[in-house]
Design a protein around this motif. Sequence first.
Motif, mmCIF file in Angstrom:
data_model
loop_
_atom_site.group_PDB
_atom_site.id
_atom_site.type_symbol
_atom_site.label_atom_id
_atom_site.label_comp_id
_atom_site.label_asym_id
_atom_site.label_seq_id
_atom_site.Cartn_x
_atom_site.Cartn_y
_atom_site.Cartn_z
ATOM 1 N N GLN A 131 -6.522 -2.061 -3.585
ATOM 2 C CA GLN A 131 -6.363 -0.611 -3.724
ATOM 3 C C GLN A 131 -5.851 -0.273 -5.119
ATOM 4 O OE1 GLN A 131 -4.055 1.109 -0.582
ATOM 5 N NE2 GLN A 131 -4.749 -0.382 0.942
ATOM 6 N N SER A 132 -6.410 0.778 -5.718
ATOM 7 C CA SER A 132 -5.996 1.174 -7.067
ATOM 8 C C SER A 132 -6.072 2.678 -7.239
ATOM 9 C CB SER A 132 -6.943 0.594 -8.137
ATOM 10 O OG SER A 132 -6.870 -0.789 -8.207
ATOM 11 N N PHE A 133 -5.200 3.200 -8.100
ATOM 12 C CA PHE A 133 -5.454 4.533 -8.643
ATOM 13 C C PHE A 133 -5.190 4.507 -10.141
ATOM 14 C CE2 PHE A 133 -1.364 6.505 -9.745
ATOM 15 C CZ PHE A 133 -0.452 5.726 -9.053
ATOM 16 N N TYR A 134 -5.714 5.530 -10.807
ATOM 17 C CA TYR A 134 -5.635 5.612 -12.263
ATOM 18 C C TYR A 134 -4.940 6.911 -12.642
ATOM 19 C CZ TYR A 134 -9.150 1.974 -11.918
ATOM 20 O OH TYR A 134 -9.804 0.816 -11.608
ATOM 21 N N ALA A 159 0.840 -1.203 0.000
ATOM 22 C CA ALA A 159 0.000 0.000 0.000
ATOM 23 C C ALA A 159 0.876 1.253 0.000
ATOM 24 C CB ALA A 159 -0.925 -0.015 1.215
ATOM 25 N N ASP A 160 1.985 1.215 0.734
ATOM 26 C CA ASP A 160 2.887 2.372 0.745
ATOM 27 C C ASP A 160 3.495 2.604 -0.632
ATOM 28 O OD1 ASP A 160 2.415 2.888 3.373
ATOM 29 O OD2 ASP A 160 4.253 1.930 4.113
ATOM 30 N N GLU A 161 3.857 1.501 -1.305
ATOM 31 C CA GLU A 161 4.440 1.620 -2.635
ATOM 32 C C GLU A 161 3.427 2.239 -3.610
ATOM 33 O OE1 GLU A 161 7.471 1.260 -2.950
ATOM 34 O OE2 GLU A 161 7.881 1.027 -5.079
ATOM 35 N N LEU A 162 2.162 1.851 -3.446
ATOM 36 C CA LEU A 162 1.105 2.431 -4.283
ATOM 37 C C LEU A 162 1.056 3.944 -4.081
ATOM 38 C CD1 LEU A 162 -1.193 1.462 -6.227
ATOM 39 C CD2 LEU A 162 -2.719 1.628 -4.242
ATOM 40 N N ARG A 163 1.135 4.398 -2.848
ATOM 41 C CA ARG A 163 1.121 5.845 -2.565
ATOM 42 C C ARG A 163 2.358 6.535 -3.132
ATOM 43 N NH1 ARG A 163 -2.100 3.240 0.020
ATOM 44 N NH2 ARG A 163 -4.003 4.060 0.975
ATOM 45 N N THR A 177 -2.133 -0.988 -8.923
ATOM 46 C CA THR A 177 -2.954 -1.693 -7.953
ATOM 47 C C THR A 177 -2.102 -2.430 -6.931
ATOM 48 O OG1 THR A 177 -4.936 -3.074 -7.795
ATOM 49 C CG2 THR A 177 -3.195 -3.912 -9.183
ATOM 50 N N TYR A 178 -2.646 -2.507 -5.741
ATOM 51 C CA TYR A 178 -2.060 -3.351 -4.693
ATOM 52 C C TYR A 178 -3.155 -4.260 -4.156
ATOM 53 C CZ TYR A 178 -0.624 -4.988 -0.157
ATOM 54 O OH TYR A 178 -0.364 -5.804 0.917
ATOM 55 N N ALA A 179 -2.915 -5.556 -4.225
ATOM 56 C CA ALA A 179 -3.869 -6.541 -3.716
ATOM 57 C C ALA A 179 -3.263 -7.192 -2.481
ATOM 58 C CB ALA A 179 -4.164 -7.583 -4.787
ATOM 59 N N PRO A 180 -3.761 -6.854 -1.277
ATOM 60 C CA PRO A 180 -3.174 -7.431 -0.064
ATOM 61 C C PRO A 180 -3.199 -8.957 -0.114
ATOM 62 C CG PRO A 180 -4.760 -5.724 0.484
ATOM 63 C CD PRO A 180 -4.884 -5.968 -0.977
ATOM 64 N N ASP A 229 -8.612 4.172 -4.735
ATOM 65 C CA ASP A 229 -9.892 3.526 -4.510
ATOM 66 C C ASP A 229 -9.631 2.209 -3.770
ATOM 67 O OD1 ASP A 229 -12.622 3.478 -4.895
ATOM 68 O OD2 ASP A 229 -12.493 2.312 -6.750
ATOM 69 N N VAL A 230 -10.432 1.919 -2.762
ATOM 70 C CA VAL A 230 -10.280 0.658 -2.018
ATOM 71 C C VAL A 230 -11.582 -0.115 -2.157
ATOM 72 C CG1 VAL A 230 -9.722 -0.412 0.190
ATOM 73 C CG2 VAL A 230 -8.780 1.850 -0.369
ATOM 74 N N ASP A 231 -11.527 -1.321 -2.706
ATOM 75 C CA ASP A 231 -12.774 -2.076 -2.872
ATOM 76 C C ASP A 231 -13.065 -2.922 -1.640
ATOM 77 O OD1 ASP A 231 -11.451 -4.504 -2.993
ATOM 78 O OD2 ASP A 231 -11.827 -4.845 -5.123
ATOM 79 N N LYS A 232 -14.162 -3.656 -1.698
ATOM 80 C CA LYS A 232 -14.637 -4.381 -0.502
ATOM 81 C C LYS A 232 -13.665 -5.481 -0.068
ATOM 82 C CE LYS A 232 -17.731 -7.386 -3.211
ATOM 83 N NZ LYS A 232 -16.690 -8.370 -3.457
ATOM 84 N N ASP A 233 -12.800 -5.928 -0.976
ATOM 85 C CA ASP A 233 -11.811 -6.947 -0.611
ATOM 86 C C ASP A 233 -10.485 -6.346 -0.171
ATOM 87 O OD1 ASP A 233 -13.586 -9.018 -1.320
ATOM 88 O OD2 ASP A 233 -13.044 -8.780 -3.429
#
Length: 175
Positions: free
Chosen positions: A149-152, A111-115, A164-167, A142-146
């Motif tokens: 996390q993504s940004f465009y 998540a930090d790398e995404l930021r 995207t980052y998928a935990p 954007d954080v979905d229900k699962d």
Amino acid sequence: MTAAGSRETSASAIATPARLTGGIDHIGVQSDDLPCSIRWYEEFFGCDVTWQMEGGFSDLSRRRLPGISRLVELAVADIRFHLFTRSAGAGEPPPAEANQFQHVCIRVGSADELRRWRAHWFRLHSSGRYAFARPEPASVIDVDKDGMQSFYAYDVNGLEFEFTYAPGADDDLGR
Ligand SMILES: [Fe+2]
């Protein structure tokens, strides 16, 4: 992109291919400002130029992409981009509602790398060194229900990338 055509063989005489096992070979990016695009792909993605072609395009390439004059391959990790330019001034981003490969998604390891990637985009965007074909800033994350996390964000040509980052899915990429 192929350098030469091959002789046609009747399709019915050729066996069905095995199930795919490979990845994507490259992503083709059309640009009307190739020098700007090359710099941006180097600086934003950290790509290196690995190959290029100036002239000598096959008949098929010239029919598919009239005006093609130069193609530059840039690569980082196992991602390769083929940036190419056509007739000067021909380029505009595709209309948002056009059918197309609408975006390309790059996976990151935390998540930090995404930021950090989002901040990196804004740093380049606000540097004044690049003209962006689309005015939109990078999106919020954007954080979905699962918990994915993504940004465009757009490249300089107006082509959309998702990060995207998928935990849990990318622990091997974690950094
Ligand atoms: Fe997506």
